[in-house]
Design an enzyme around this catalytic site. Structure first.
Site, PDB file in Angstrom:
ATOM      1  N   GLU A 148       5.160 -13.530  32.223  1.00  0.00           N
ATOM      2  CA  GLU A 148       4.706 -12.783  31.040  1.00  0.00           C
ATOM      3  C   GLU A 148       3.347 -13.284  30.519  1.00  0.00           C
ATOM      4  O   GLU A 148       3.067 -13.188  29.322  1.00  0.00           O
ATOM      5  CB  GLU A 148       5.761 -12.841  29.920  1.00  0.00           C
ATOM      6  CG  GLU A 148       7.053 -12.114  30.267  1.00  0.00           C
ATOM      7  CD  GLU A 148       8.007 -12.004  29.091  1.00  0.00           C
ATOM      8  OE1 GLU A 148       7.927 -12.826  28.161  1.00  0.00           O
ATOM      9  OE2 GLU A 148       8.850 -11.086  29.090  1.00  0.00           O
ATOM     10  N   GLU A 164      13.114  -7.775  33.984  1.00  0.00           N
ATOM     11  CA  GLU A 164      13.949  -8.059  32.809  1.00  0.00           C
ATOM     12  C   GLU A 164      14.259  -6.779  32.054  1.00  0.00           C
ATOM     13  O   GLU A 164      13.405  -6.260  31.331  1.00  0.00           O
ATOM     14  CB  GLU A 164      13.261  -9.062  31.858  1.00  0.00           C
ATOM     15  CG  GLU A 164      13.111 -10.462  32.417  1.00  0.00           C
ATOM     16  CD  GLU A 164      12.583 -11.455  31.381  1.00  0.00           C
ATOM     17  OE1 GLU A 164      12.604 -11.133  30.165  1.00  0.00           O
ATOM     18  OE2 GLU A 164      12.148 -12.546  31.794  1.00  0.00           O
TER      19      GLU A 164
END
Length: 849
Positions: free
Chosen positions: A185, A254
């Site tokens: 991320e 995710e």
């Protein structure tokens, strides 16, 4: 080596998917624009996250098997650097840290692995998974084009890759690992690092691929991930995501199954209808790899939570709950979704999707091959009203915010808003103590204790002028840092005049603060998940002569997310002031000579093990006093159900059982009163604050105690209580299934296991209600409720309406009682017609023993 991946085929026959061929190992893993390619075959894959240290090795086989039973192909886990290298160059892969064992167990179950090495993981984990010693390397800047950091990151990443290679765990070696992730991320925050971010990402990509794992690498949330790294999506929805190259597949690392919980906040949850909708939409629009974060969330044992203020429970509203039990209907409905998608796999991997509009907020996506294979997805992305659509000459009803899956482009096998799965109601049952059948608590007597000294008690204490930042001082070796000062008050001070109110003012970066004046607790303060800073103004009384000010500052997990999160401080940064109400005079104590002590005397003495000879046993147990260590012994609750400790009566602290830390407890941290709803409308975009429960209650009252940590008797419980509480109010509770329920309407699709594309067979079979007890040794012993018609309410609170068949209960009882599972056709042919012209449902609640 030929692929032995199971492919769905033979649509004309009744197809049961309970048995699938296991994956072959020794695979060549590549990718193209449609999918990961394993041994030359594109695959549609379903994955779920299980973090090995958030459960125990004894739990792992069951969690992995339940994942496989739920239709997963892949288990995804992070690798936690600070867990494995707590001291630079000293590694730990024992017990819950045994990564190799975990990966091998996944392989034994016939599943694949996505190993997210990072090594930054975020994960609501302390310091984002980085070891704190990194912070002290001269010249280091984390997560950027910085030579000291890159050297450490490469060394650890290579260490993990080498461990996996030595055990032959990469798919290229016959192992289960088909993917690895580098970084995590970073694209969310990389702008803060300026031009160095791009060179760092390019370096990380080149470093990872140079390690020659033989499998692809991914970067999530990194739109500029360089070839050959696959950039992937994280979020509640990723159907609109497009990879940065037409040569890369659309992957979702995710899909947040719920959200984490924080001390002081209500509990988030995500309705399964919405989660299923997000999954089906992703596969509808070209996705071929999707991962649930989390599939089993587990527990933040020890001091592993980040945040700060992340709770000890990491349940995440996942399909398998914190205790390892199936969360129904979430687990079962998603299992059905996975089966439905796998029925479409052959058509999906053979071609690109073609999407057309069927009206406002309505669309059809078709996968059709030249050889006649055809699969379709029909979506209603509107949030208000159901719709009837025409597709391929047939009519289909689409509830709002739902997707229907048609493996043969004709018959609906599943609609994401219509749940065939059983629901369960679980509850915690408090356990009486074995030697006192009248008591409801296991801890009424037998306590011993040690008082933690207030202020400085260690030979390793040191004195410095001014106020020190906490993390730089403690290196996170403890939650606790004492700031201690003695001040002399002369008789003519304004702070000692009659009627003068003196206030001690303290500013801290957080996270929790206790102020003691002359050995007595004078006041305290705490931050919260949205702002960790603490500021207190405490009325105090000073005496002529020497006065002792002892401030105890605490961390509740270190920051794990955001640009430069590693530089976010903690502790008392000041000012620390005395203010007189009489004449407004102020003394600033900030720059005086403060004495510091890292950690507690009890930590230095190793009290957590319970073996010290210093424990005191006297008739009067100190209760509701700050800074007390408590110890008792207990017998394990009988049976095999998962165990929790109910901390009602305690304030805040840490707990250990047989020397193992069950984490930080804080039952007095109460969630706010606003934002919760009795029910949550799944229609419309989900966010972490949309569906909340537990307002006005402790954020966490029950704390998981793994069964494997318990002996039948003679277990040692040690508590360190900071604020003050009554340990005799502690109790054990076991997690039990109270009821199983199901509610199926006449317009539900058949159960997915009964999928057939033959119209006659479908009409004969029809919608079916199925019940099954959660444990293999249980049978259905009682029907608590049964109604065919228009029953109201939800599982646990069903009620009859005027439209209700009088035969329903007896028919259900005959079909189900005494069996572990039962199935009943939902139609007027079975129950008669209590109200013609209305779509009817069968609702049942049952008990298992």
């Amino acid at each position: 080596m030929g692929s032995c991946a199971a492919m769905a085929a033979g649509f004309g026959l009744l197809l049961f998917l309970a048995v699938t061929t296991p994956f072959c190992f020794g695979a060549n893993v590549t990718y193209d624009h449609r999918a990961l390619v394993i041994d030359g075959k594109r695959r549609v894959l379903v994955s779920g996250s299980i973090h090995y240290p958030r459960s125990t090795p004894e739990m792992w086989p069951d969690l992995i098997q339940k994942s496989k039973d739920g239709g997963l192909d892949v288990i995804e886990t992070y690798v936690f650097w600070n867990l494995h290298e707590p001291v630079r160059g000293q590694y730990d892969f024992e017990g819950r840290k045994d990564l190799v064992k975990f990966v091998k167990l996944v392989k034994e179950a016939g599943l694949l692995v996505h190993l997210r090495i990072g090594p930054y993981v975020c994960a609501e984990w302390n310091y984002g998974g980085f070891p704190l010693w990194l912070h002290f390397i001269p010249g280091i800047v984390l997560r950027t084009d910085n030579e000291p950091f890159k050297a450490e990151m490469k060394r650890f990443t290579a260490k993990i890759v080498d461990m996996m290679k030595q055990e032959n765990l990469y798919a290229s070696q016959g192992g289960p690992i088909i993917l690895s992730q580098i970084e995590n991320e970073y694209g969310n925050i990389d702008s803060a690092y300026g031009s160095s971010a791009k060179t760092y990402i390019n370096w990380a990509a080149a470093m990872a691929t140079s390690l020659d794992t033989g499998v692809p690498w991914v970067m999530c949330q990194q739109s500029d991930a360089p070839n050959p790294i696959i950039n992937t999506c994280n979020g509640f929805y990723c159907d609109q995501f497009t990879p940065n190259s037409n040569n890369k597949p659309k992957m979702w690392t995710e899909n947040w199954s719920g959200w984490f919980s924080s001390f002081g906040d209500p509990l988030p949850y995500r309705p399964v209808e919405d989660l299923a909708f997000s999954v089906a939409r992703f596969y509808q629009l070209g996705g071929t790899f999707q991962n649930y974060y989390m599939y089993h969330g587990g527990t933040n044992f020890g001091r592993s939570t980040g945040g700060p203020f992340i709770a000890t429970s990491y349940d995440y509203d996942a399909p398998i709950d914190e205790y390892g039990l199936l969360r129904q209907p979430k687990w079962g409905h998603l299992k059905d979704v996975h089966k439905a998608i796998k029925l479409c796999e052959e058509a999906m991997v053979a071609t690109d999707p073609k999407t057309t509009s069927l009206g406002s907020n309505l669309e059809a996506t078709v996968y059709k091959t030249g050889s006649g294979q055809c699969a379709a997805f029909l979506a209603n992305v509107g949030t208000q009203s159901d719709a009837t659509v025409k597709f391929n000459g047939n009519s289909y009803n689409l509830p709002a915010w739902s997707v229907s899956i048609l493996p043969d482009c004709k018959n609906v096998v599943l609609n994401t808003a219509k749940i065939n799965s059983v629901s369960t109601i679980t509850k915690f049952v408090h356990q009486p103590s074995k030697d006192d059948t009248t008591a409801t608590d296991a801890f009424g007597s037998g306590w011993s204790w040690i008082n933690e000294p207030i202020g400085i008690s260690s030979d390793s204490a040191f004195t410095k002028p001014g106020l020190l930042e906490q993390i730089n001082t403690t290196a996170d070796q403890s939650d606790y840092l004492w700031y201690s000062l003695s001040i002399e008050m002369k008789g003519d001070e304004p702070f000692l005049e009659d009627g003068s109110q003196t206030v001690l003012h303290v500013n801290s970066l957080g996270h929790v603060l206790y102020a003691f004046i002359n050995g007595k607790l004078a006041g305290s303060g705490k931050g919260g998940s949205s702002n960790s800073k603490v500021s207190i103004d405490v009325p105090i009384s000073l005496q002529p002569g020497k006065n002792k000010i002892d401030l105890l500052s605490l961390t509740v997990g270190l920051a794990n997310y955001g640009a430069f999160f590693d530089t976010r401080g903690a502790g008392i940064t000041g000012p620390v002031q005395l203010k007189s109400s009489k004449n407004g005079s102020t003394i600033d104590l900030s720059s005086q000579q403060w004495t510091y002590q890292i950690g507690l005397k009890g930590e230095e003495l190793g009290l957590a093990s319970g073996t010290s000879s210093l424990w005191t046993t006297e008739p009067t147990l100190p209760k509701n006093q700050p800074l007390v260590w408590y110890k008792t012994t207990f017998d394990a609750p009988s049976g095999s159900s998962p165990v929790a400790l109910d901390f009602t009566g305690l304030g805040k602290g840490q707990a250990w059982i047989n020397g193992q830390s069950i984490g930080r407890y804080w039952p007095t941290n109460i969630a706010g009163n606003s934002g919760c709803t009795d029910s949550c409308n799944y229609r419309g975009s989900y966010s972490a604050s949309k569906c909340l429960k537990n307002c006005g209650k402790p954020s966490q009252q029950l704390y998981h105690v793994p069964r494997s940590w318990l002996k039948p008797s003679g277990n040692i419980l040690v508590l360190f209580e900071e604020m003050g509480g009554n340990p005799t109010q502690l109790s054990f509770a076991t997690r039990e299934t109270q009821s199983i329920c199901s509610r199926i309407s006449e317009n539900h699709p058949l159960p997915v296991d009964m999928w057939t594309s033959d119209d006659e067979t479908r009409k004969t079979a029809g919608p079916t209600l199925s019940l099954a007890c959660p444990l293999a040794n249980q049978v259905i012993s009682k029907i608590r409720f049964a109604s065919f018609g228009t029953p109201r309410g939800t599982c646990g609170s069903f009620s009859h309406s005027r439209c209700s068949s009088k035969m329903a209960r007896s028919i259900v009882e005959k079909a189900c009682i005494g069996s572990r599972s039962c199935s009943i056709g939902v139609s007027v042919n079975t129950f008669g017609d209590p109200c013609a012209g209305i779509t009817k449902s069968l609702a049942v609640e049952a008990s298992c023993t």
